[in-house]
Design an enzyme around this catalytic site. Structure first.
Site, short mmCIF file in Angstrom:
data_model
loop_
_atom_site.label_atom_id
_atom_site.label_comp_id
_atom_site.label_asym_id
_atom_site.label_seq_id
_atom_site.Cartn_x
_atom_site.Cartn_y
_atom_site.Cartn_z
CG ASP A 64 -2.15 -0.90 1.01
OD1 ASP A 64 -2.42 -1.29 -0.15
OD2 ASP A 64 -2.80 -1.23 2.01
NE ARG A 99 -0.59 2.86 13.42
CZ ARG A 99 0.22 2.05 12.75
NH1 ARG A 99 1.50 2.37 12.60
NH2 ARG A 99 -0.21 0.93 12.24
CG ASP A 101 -3.63 2.03 13.22
OD1 ASP A 101 -3.58 2.31 14.43
OD2 ASP A 101 -3.30 0.92 12.77
CB SER A 128 -3.46 -7.26 8.30
OG SER A 128 -3.09 -6.03 8.85
N1 ARG Z 1 -6.61 -3.26 16.73
C1 ARG Z 1 -5.35 -2.68 17.05
C2 ARG Z 1 -5.52 -1.19 17.23
O1 ARG Z 1 -6.50 -0.63 16.80
C3 ARG Z 1 -4.25 -3.01 16.05
C4 ARG Z 1 -4.45 -2.47 14.66
C5 ARG Z 1 -3.31 -2.68 13.70
N2 ARG Z 1 -3.16 -4.02 13.31
C6 ARG Z 1 -2.87 -4.48 12.08
N3 ARG Z 1 -2.78 -5.76 11.94
N4 ARG Z 1 -2.68 -3.69 11.08
O2 ARG Z 1 -4.70 -0.55 17.82
#
Ligand code: ARG
Length: 416
Positions: A14, A94, A123, A174
């Site tokens: 991506d 983040r 995110d 993922s």
């Molecule tokens: N659910 C978790 C959060 O919102 C992790 C999200 C990222 N995970 C991923 N496999 N891209 O913080």
């Protein structure tokens, strides 16, 4: 000269496809920023890959120590655990990434920042709200949220732009990882009834492969921050990395959580967080020794607010600043050592000591040396129970309902 955008770059499909896309759609010169928060990858390859995909400049920064000091440890001091389960690894990274994007955008004179989040997750909220707080004038672009391409279309688009994609078989999962934990989503995990297959785990052993012998681990804390392992002083990042190995080896730190996302979706999340699991447990154990009952009761409420704040992308807010002030104050006596026993998927606190402990042997003991005067108890109980007695006499005996209303026959039967 074209305007510049700084793109948070992971080296994946991506964010790689985003490089030519940002150029075509917006006419931007793309500067990529790859941030090392402890995701196991070869960053030298990533740097090169961005240039091959058309970036005018490719930056890689190791921000693990900043992450540990300003994000992970404050969250640990707050006992932040989202919905009682998730130590918030991704969520904590983040706002730091957003801060780095903003700093680099300023340095480079960019007018926009970009990230690879989709429009379905948490995110995107964390990135966008953090940038809005730190640099309200910067434009925020999320290509994967805008372009409406499927995974397959994204791959063909990237290939058509000459972007080298990994030839290895694509994992159906993922994954996001940093030193505080690893998150696994998608594939069979989207069925909440299906047990996570062993292949999703990378940091923790299955219990049938863990050592037969238990392992004791002593964690030293200074004002709520872990500073030593088994008596050896360590910097925070090394301590976390070391603990991930030791604790994961014993099969501790797997989490399987039906989680409430901020965008209203329930999702099935699998995590591995060996160090976080053990450190949060140890930290709470030291607080149990050194905080008063009232401090503990109040801190528990703050912990849940603090976790929601992190999860919901509100790191750079006044609300956080206020809570952080309370948490810092609460940690001033949280120094001491916690002894953990790791064995077969279990992490148990088996010992604790501190120069600031509130545990008083002379008060607690049932043996010689007892200084607690039991003659004071009846008077205390008389006053403590007084309102209960008054209310029972006026109301309860005649109107008892629910779990307290044992039918008279039951007591009679017991007697017979
Ligand atoms: N659910 C978790 C959060 O919102 C992790 C999200 C990222 N995970 C991923 N496999 N891209 O913080």
């Amino acid at each position: 000269m074209a305007d510049k955008v700084v793109l948070a770059y992971s080296g994946g499909v991506d964010t790689s496809a985003a490089i030519p896309w940002l150029k075509e759609k917006y006419g931007f010169d793309v500067i990529t920023l790859c941030l090392d928060v402890g995701n196991e990858k070869d960053f030298s390859l990533v740097e090169d890959k961005a240039i091959k995909a058309g970036a005018v400049k490719s930056l890689v920064m190791d921000i693990k120590d900043i992450f540990t000091r300003y994000f992970i440890f404050p969250a640990l001091q707050a006992d932040a655990l989202y919905e009682g389960q998730y130590p918030l690894a991704t969520a904590l990274s983040r706002p730091l990434m957003a801060k780095m994007l903003v700093d680099v955008a300023r340095q480079e004179g960019a007018v926009a920042v970009a990230h690879g989040c989709t429009g379905k997750g948490n995110d995107q909220v964390r990135f966008d709200v953090s940038v809005m707080a730190l640099a309200p004038d910067l434009k925020i672009i999320a290509p994967a949220r805008e372009w409406g391409m499927t995974r397959e279309e994204t791959i063909s688009y990237a290939l058509s732009k000459g972007i080298p994609l990994p030839v290895t078989k694509k994992s159906p999962f993922s994954i996001d990882e940093n030193i505080w934990g690893r998150s696994i989503e998608c594939g069979v995990l989207e069925d909440p009834w299906v047990e996570p297959p062993e292949e999703v785990f990378a940091w923790t052993k299955p219990v049938n492969k863990t050592p037969e012998k238990s392992r004791y681990l002593e964690i030293g804390f200074e004002k709520g921050v872990p500073v030593s392992l088994d008596g050896k002083d360590m910097d925070g990042t090394s301590l976390i990395i070391e603990m991930n190995k030791i604790v994961g080896e014993h099969g501790i730190g797997r989490i399987d959580h039906i989680e409430n996302r901020l965008v209203g979706i329930k999702s099935r999340e699998v995590y591995e967080a060996p160090a976080a699991t053990a450190l949060l447990k140890a930290h709470l154990a030291l607080e149990a020794l050194n905080l008063s009952k009232q401090q503990m009761r109040f801190k528990e409420k703050v912990a849940s607010e603090y976790a929601d704040m992190i999860y919901n992308g509100l790191w750079f807010t006044s609300f956080h600043q206020d809570m952080a002030a309370y948490v810092q104050s609460s940690q001033r006596h949280i120094s001491g050592v916690i002894k953990l026993k790791l064995w077969k998927g279990n992490c148990v606190v088996v010992g604790r000591k501190s120069p600031k402990s509130l545990y008083n042997f002379s008060l607690a003991t049932y043996d010689k040396g007892d200084v607690f005067d039991q003659r004071d108890s009846p008077g205390f109980i008389h006053i403590w129970g007084l309102p209960v007695k008054v209310q029972a006499q006026a109301q309860l005996l005649t109107q008892a309902e629910g779990p307290m209303s044992i039918p008279p026959g039951v007591v009679k039967q017991l007697k017979d």
